[in-house]
Enzyme design. Structure first.
Site, PDB file in Angstrom:
ATOM      1  N   ASP A   1      36.580  25.113  39.349  1.00  0.00           N
ATOM      2  CA  ASP A   1      38.020  25.137  39.067  1.00  0.00           C
ATOM      3  C   ASP A   1      38.654  26.284  39.852  1.00  0.00           C
ATOM      4  O   ASP A   1      39.325  27.151  39.301  1.00  0.00           O
ATOM      5  CB  ASP A   1      38.263  25.315  37.570  1.00  0.00           C
TER       6      ASP A   1
ATOM      7  N   ILE B   1      36.463  43.716  34.596  1.00  0.00           N
ATOM      8  CA  ILE B   1      36.596  44.029  36.016  1.00  0.00           C
ATOM      9  C   ILE B   1      38.038  44.412  36.306  1.00  0.00           C
ATOM     10  O   ILE B   1      38.949  43.617  36.088  1.00  0.00           O
ATOM     11  CB  ILE B   1      36.175  42.835  36.899  1.00  0.00           C
TER      12      ILE B   1
END
Length: 343
Positions: free
Chosen positions: A247, A144
């Site tokens: 996280d 990405i």
């Protein structure tokens, strides 16, 4: 094949006020970019020379590429190294670890796929996890290309809430496999009750590690007192096992070239949605983020009282990962709750 990629960390912070910071907070250390990429490149070069490179083999078969036009390092942290493989079928993002077997990346891949399947917030789609013949493991995923900023805080809050709302578990709290939070094991044994799960597999596990590694009986004893007395903090709250990234700090948040939010490097499990904000002290969530989030997932009674309880898990983990610089922040939270609960 999507032409996608994971590049540099986006710039942190927003202009909106962040959640309350506790005293003596040390920032999470940034990823170190020293010898890891070079050693990974050496290993990959050796494998290529031997003709036993499972990464190239997958890309040139199941990845539907006929030619690899370049491999470049994208840095990496002290745990993993990262490379971009450019091919005539698009680009691939590859992480490697020379010491740890594929179980760590298998947990990451399962988490990424679970988030991807919600069709809510954008995450890189994982393709392949395997072992390296020279030792260690790898994961291949969608590449990405990041935009110039971390994107719109309002969109991030809304998309994250949509993921939490879309993905619920009928197995209770936990995940299909144990995984890691940083390099710390994260136990995800399915548990019917959230308070029991968070007590045993999050706070309790971290406290036990601290005792083993640092012999810190003081924080262990106080932490256990908190665990035994924290039930009143959940009165009136409706808790469901939502899929969490696990996280979510600034280094794991970015945006694509269209400005849409992207999250990566998860430590997924199904938990109380508020636990997602446990890294808020290192994520830069502002007012726009929270207001958009709570429009989709309404705020539960007692949210403000529980907020620091979810920070505590990550402060304890940072104590285990990076040492006693995080002890005072963790102890401050525990002491505040013991006073509040008169425990």
């Amino acid at each position: 094949m999507a032409n996608v990629a994971l590049l540099s960390a986006a710039s942190p912070s927003t202009s909106s006020p962040a959640p309350r910071r506790l005293p003596h907070v040390a920032r999470r250390p940034p990823p170190r970019r020293s010898a890891c990429p070079r050693s990974a490149a050496s290993r990959l070069s050796i494998m290529a020379a031997l003709g036993k490179d499972p990464i190239r083999e997958w890309i040139l078969t199941e990845g539907k590429a006929t030619k690899i036009t370049g491999v470049s390092s994208i840095g990496g942290g002290c745990i993993n190294s990262a490379q971009c493989y450019k091919t005539d079928a698009g680009s691939f993002f590859v992480k490697t670890n020379g010491r740890i077997g594929p179980s760590m990346f298998e947990g990451e891949a399962l988490g990424l796929k679970a988030m991807y399947d919600t069709n809510s917030i954008r995450v890189p789609l994982p393709y392949k996890v395997g072992s390296l013949p020279t030792g260690g493991s790898f994961i291949i995923m969608e590449f990405i290309e990041f935009g110039r900023s971390r994107g719109d805080q309002s969109a991030l809050g809304r998309k994250l809430a949509e993921m939490h709302k879309a993905a619920k578990s009928d197995k209770g709290y936990g995940f299909y496999v144990d995984n890691t939070i940083g390099s710390t094991p994260q136990i995800n044994t399915w548990t019917a009750d959230w308070i029991e799960f968070y007590s045993k597999h999050r706070l309790g596990f971290q406290l036990e590690l601290i005792t083993q590694r640092f012999g810190d009986s003081a924080i262990y004893d106080k932490g256990q007192r908190l665990i035994k007395n924290m039930h009143p903090l959940f009165e009136g709250a409706v808790m469901e096992p939502c899929l969490l990234h696990g996280d979510l700090w600034s280094g794991n948040i970015s945006s694509d070239t269209n400005g849409e939010p992207v999250i990566l490097d998860p430590a997924c499990y199904y938990g109380h949605n508020e636990a997602e904000f446990g890294m808020s002290w290192c994520a830069g969530f502002g007012g726009e983020f929270y207001s958009s989030y709570f429009e989709v997932m309404p705020k539960q009674p007692g949210f403000e009282k529980r907020r620091d309880l979810y920070l505590l898990y990550h402060y304890l983990n940072h104590y285990n990962l990076f040492g006693s610089g995080y002890r005072s922040s963790a102890m401050s939270i525990i002491d505040d709750y013991l006073r509040m609960l008169k425990a």
